[in-house]
Design an enzyme around this catalytic site. Structure first.
Site, PDB file in Angstrom:
ATOM      1  N   HIS A 167      27.343  42.691  36.266  1.00 41.26           N
ATOM      2  CA  HIS A 167      27.389  43.091  34.708  1.00 41.26           C
ATOM      3  C   HIS A 167      27.568  40.962  33.821  1.00 41.26           C
ATOM      4  O   HIS A 167      28.094  40.263  34.775  1.00 41.26           O
ATOM      5  CB  HIS A 167      28.937  42.921  34.103  1.00 41.26           C
ATOM      6  CG  HIS A 167      29.721  44.679  34.725  1.00 41.26           C
ATOM      7  ND1 HIS A 167      30.738  45.580  34.461  1.00 41.26           N
ATOM      8  CD2 HIS A 167      28.641  45.544  34.505  1.00 41.26           C
ATOM      9  CE1 HIS A 167      31.027  46.945  34.312  1.00 41.26           C
ATOM     10  NE2 HIS A 167      29.289  46.717  33.998  1.00 41.26           N
ATOM     11  N   TYR A 214      38.024  43.884  27.600  1.00 44.54           N
ATOM     12  CA  TYR A 214      39.899  43.682  27.742  1.00 44.54           C
ATOM     13  C   TYR A 214      40.572  43.961  26.387  1.00 44.54           C
ATOM     14  O   TYR A 214      39.741  43.116  24.941  1.00 44.54           O
ATOM     15  CB  TYR A 214      40.055  42.323  28.307  1.00 44.54           C
ATOM     16  CG  TYR A 214      39.760  42.278  29.639  1.00 44.54           C
ATOM     17  CD1 TYR A 214      38.148  42.463  30.518  1.00 44.54           C
ATOM     18  CD2 TYR A 214      40.864  42.542  30.685  1.00 44.54           C
ATOM     19  CE1 TYR A 214      38.295  41.736  32.010  1.00 44.54           C
ATOM     20  CE2 TYR A 214      40.333  42.220  32.415  1.00 44.54           C
ATOM     21  CZ  TYR A 214      39.569  42.465  32.298  1.00 44.54           C
ATOM     22  OH  TYR A 214      38.960  42.085  34.274  1.00 44.54           O
ATOM     23  N   PRO A 259      46.516  42.000  38.670  1.00 45.05           N
ATOM     24  CA  PRO A 259      45.161  42.806  38.366  1.00 45.05           C
ATOM     25  C   PRO A 259      43.933  42.280  37.065  1.00 45.05           C
ATOM     26  O   PRO A 259      43.030  42.110  37.542  1.00 45.05           O
ATOM     27  CB  PRO A 259      45.330  44.550  38.287  1.00 45.05           C
ATOM     28  CG  PRO A 259      46.458  44.269  37.593  1.00 45.05           C
ATOM     29  CD  PRO A 259      47.368  43.430  38.240  1.00 45.05           C
ATOM     30  N   LYS A 316      41.042  39.235  40.424  1.00 46.72           N
ATOM     31  CA  LYS A 316      41.694  37.855  41.946  1.00 46.72           C
ATOM     32  C   LYS A 316      41.521  39.353  43.487  1.00 46.72           C
ATOM     33  O   LYS A 316      41.036  37.889  44.260  1.00 46.72           O
ATOM     34  CB  LYS A 316      41.867  37.075  41.269  1.00 46.72           C
ATOM     35  CG  LYS A 316      41.057  36.367  41.263  1.00 46.72           C
ATOM     36  CD  LYS A 316      39.701  35.636  40.953  1.00 46.72           C
ATOM     37  CE  LYS A 316      38.671  34.682  40.301  1.00 46.72           C
ATOM     38  NZ  LYS A 316      37.545  34.976  39.493  1.00 46.72           N
ATOM     39  N   TYR A 340      36.132  33.152  36.243  1.00 49.12           N
ATOM     40  CA  TYR A 340      36.313  34.844  36.347  1.00 49.12           C
ATOM     41  C   TYR A 340      35.153  35.119  37.067  1.00 49.12           C
ATOM     42  O   TYR A 340      35.492  36.703  38.437  1.00 49.12           O
ATOM     43  CB  TYR A 340      35.889  35.437  34.641  1.00 49.12           C
ATOM     44  CG  TYR A 340      36.377  37.284  35.080  1.00 49.12           C
ATOM     45  CD1 TYR A 340      37.305  37.875  34.475  1.00 49.12           C
ATOM     46  CD2 TYR A 340      34.993  37.579  35.496  1.00 49.12           C
ATOM     47  CE1 TYR A 340      37.348  39.062  34.824  1.00 49.12           C
ATOM     48  CE2 TYR A 340      35.685  39.712  35.524  1.00 49.12           C
ATOM     49  CZ  TYR A 340      36.697  40.028  34.335  1.00 49.12           C
ATOM     50  OH  TYR A 340      36.886  41.599  35.152  1.00 49.12           O
TER      51      TYR A 340
HETATM   52  C1  PHB Z   1      38.851  47.994  37.959  1.00 53.91           C
HETATM   53  O1  PHB Z   1      37.438  48.339  37.274  1.00 53.91           O
HETATM   54  O2  PHB Z   1      39.234  48.745  38.484  1.00 53.91           O
HETATM   55  C2  PHB Z   1      38.782  46.528  38.024  1.00 53.91           C
HETATM   56  C3  PHB Z   1      38.866  45.570  36.850  1.00 53.91           C
HETATM   57  C4  PHB Z   1      38.747  44.494  36.249  1.00 53.91           C
HETATM   58  C5  PHB Z   1      40.697  43.945  36.406  1.00 53.91           C
HETATM   59  C6  PHB Z   1      40.737  45.017  37.354  1.00 53.91           C
HETATM   60  C7  PHB Z   1      40.610  45.946  37.124  1.00 53.91           C
HETATM   61  O3  PHB Z   1      40.946  43.097  36.054  1.00 53.91           O
END
Ligand code: PHB
Length: 385
Positions: free
Chosen positions: A68, A197, A288, A292, A380
């Site tokens: 990505h 997000y 989460p 990280k 990130y």
């Molecule tokens: C996930 O795909 O489980 C996931 C992806 C990004 C995040 C947290 C969890 O910030």
């Protein structure tokens, strides 16, 4: 070397040490299947991927993972992309932590590593002696006592090892958050090629993926939410309301798993006491939102393998302190980033129109400023070593 914890941190450390000619035994009180069936997050920084590929763990991540080059931020009815590739020349990979575990366990087994799942009565002792001790009972009940040069606690956020450090020798920094994530797995095709997000007046939502046919999504909820009170229809209505932005159609499907993930920020310092070192979630937990957790664990053990080998060659304790000092710099940067992403995207419990409008302005500032977008992209995709 005795390593307590056979998740990604413990297995990767054992693997890196073996490549330096250092033997270790890894024990975990969970069975292989229990670890394999735990659903965890799925984003790997470019350096984490490099570590898996360059150390010969597996190139499956390159074949089956998805690269990505950015993420989408949804807010105020629109989507804005943070272009990692264009801003900082980097990217991340969507590759579930479970697969990282499977690849590492396979590599350890291929290379003749000593990894024991399903052990019981694990205890570490004599931590400030020259040769600390690891005691445990095998899955078949046989008891063992191993004297080791060093012990490493990679035994997760409820770490037994951490609790063996006298309280006056560790400083613990906590932050609790008044919300959690409701996480689902569903049988549906992808709604978006990259992660979304999404900030909304009903709270945060995250659209992630797993495979072409299986998707992972989350939405901000109360930590005491009862998952059984949520039907598929109710979950989809909530997610749809929270990703109500132009240019995104959320594709629905049967929900196969639902769990509530509590949020917490935590750091234990230093990450060393005597002959015991802590790595990964045993020493620190992040919410989460910044993805990280696993990346920090892998970064810890990369530094730790180096410090252990310097310690074994020289006998000098300062290499063990160096590990803690170096690892904590990254840990605190990740704490800040995870906290920032969390506070920017989640609505406070006592929501006011001031909070909502201020967060929208913060998001707008981030996406309209090249410097701010590049800062987000840098954090990130992961800081340089
Ligand atoms: C996930 O795909 O489980 C996931 C992806 C990004 C995040 C947290 C969890 O910030």
């Amino acid at each position: 070397m005795g390593i307590i914890g056979g998740g990604p941190a413990g297995l990767m450390l054992s693997h890196l040490l073996a490549r330096r000619g250092i033997d270790s035994v890894v024990v975990d009180d969970r069975t292989y299947t229990e670890i394999e069936q735990t659903v965890r997050a799925g984003i790997l920084e470019a350096d984490s991927v490099r570590m898996l590929v360059d150390t010969g763990v597996s190139d499956r991540v390159l074949r089956e993972g998805d690269q990505h080059a950015g993420i989408e931020l949804g807010f105020d009815g629109q989507l804005a992309r943070i272009d990692f590739a264009g801003l900082v020349g980097s990217s991340v990979w969507l590759y579930p932590q479970t697969d990282v575990f499977v690849d590492l366990a396979a590599a350890r087994s291929r290379d003749g590593g000593d990894v024991r799942f399903g052990v019981s009565d694990t205890i570490v002792d004599d931590l400030d002696a020259e040769l600390p001790v690891l005691r445990f009972a095998d899955a078949d009940g046989a008891r063992h006592e191993i004297r080791c040069r060093l012990l490493v606690g990679a035994d997760g956020s409820r770490s037994m090892c951490r609790h063996r450090i006298p309280e006056d020798r560790r400083q613990q920094s906590f932050r609790e958050y008044p919300f959690a994530w409701f996480g689902i797995l569903c049988e549906a095709s992808k709604s978006a090629p990259e992660l979304v997000y999404s900030h909304s007046e009903r709270g945060f939502a995250l659209i992630s993926q797993r495979t072409e046919a299986m998707q992972r999504m989350y939405f901000q909820c109360d930590p005491d939410t009862d998952v059984d009170a949520w039907s598929d229809d109710r979950i989809w209505a909530e997610l749809q309301a929270r990703v109500n932005v132009n240019g995104l159609e959320l594709i629905e499907g049967p929900i196969t798993s639902r769990t509530v993930l509590r949020f917490r920020s935590f750091v234990c310092e230093p990450m060393r006491y005597g002959r015991l070192l802590l790595a990964g979630d045993a020493a620190h937990t992040v919410p989460p939102t910044g993805a990280k957790g696993l990346n920090l664990a892998l970064a810890d053990v990369r530094v730790l393998a180096e410090s252990i080998s310097q310690f074994l060659a020289s006998g000098l304790d300062r290499h063990l302190d160096d590990y803690s000092r170096r690892a904590l710099q990254r840990v605190w940067k990740a704490q800040h980033f995870s906290y920032w992403m969390t506070s920017m995207l989640h609505l406070p419990v006592e929501r006011s129109s001031f909070d909502l409008r201020r967060q929208q302005a913060e998001l707008r500032s981030v996406v309209e400023s090249r410097a701010a977008s590049a800062y987000l992209a840098e954090c990130y995709t992961g800081w340089p070593r």
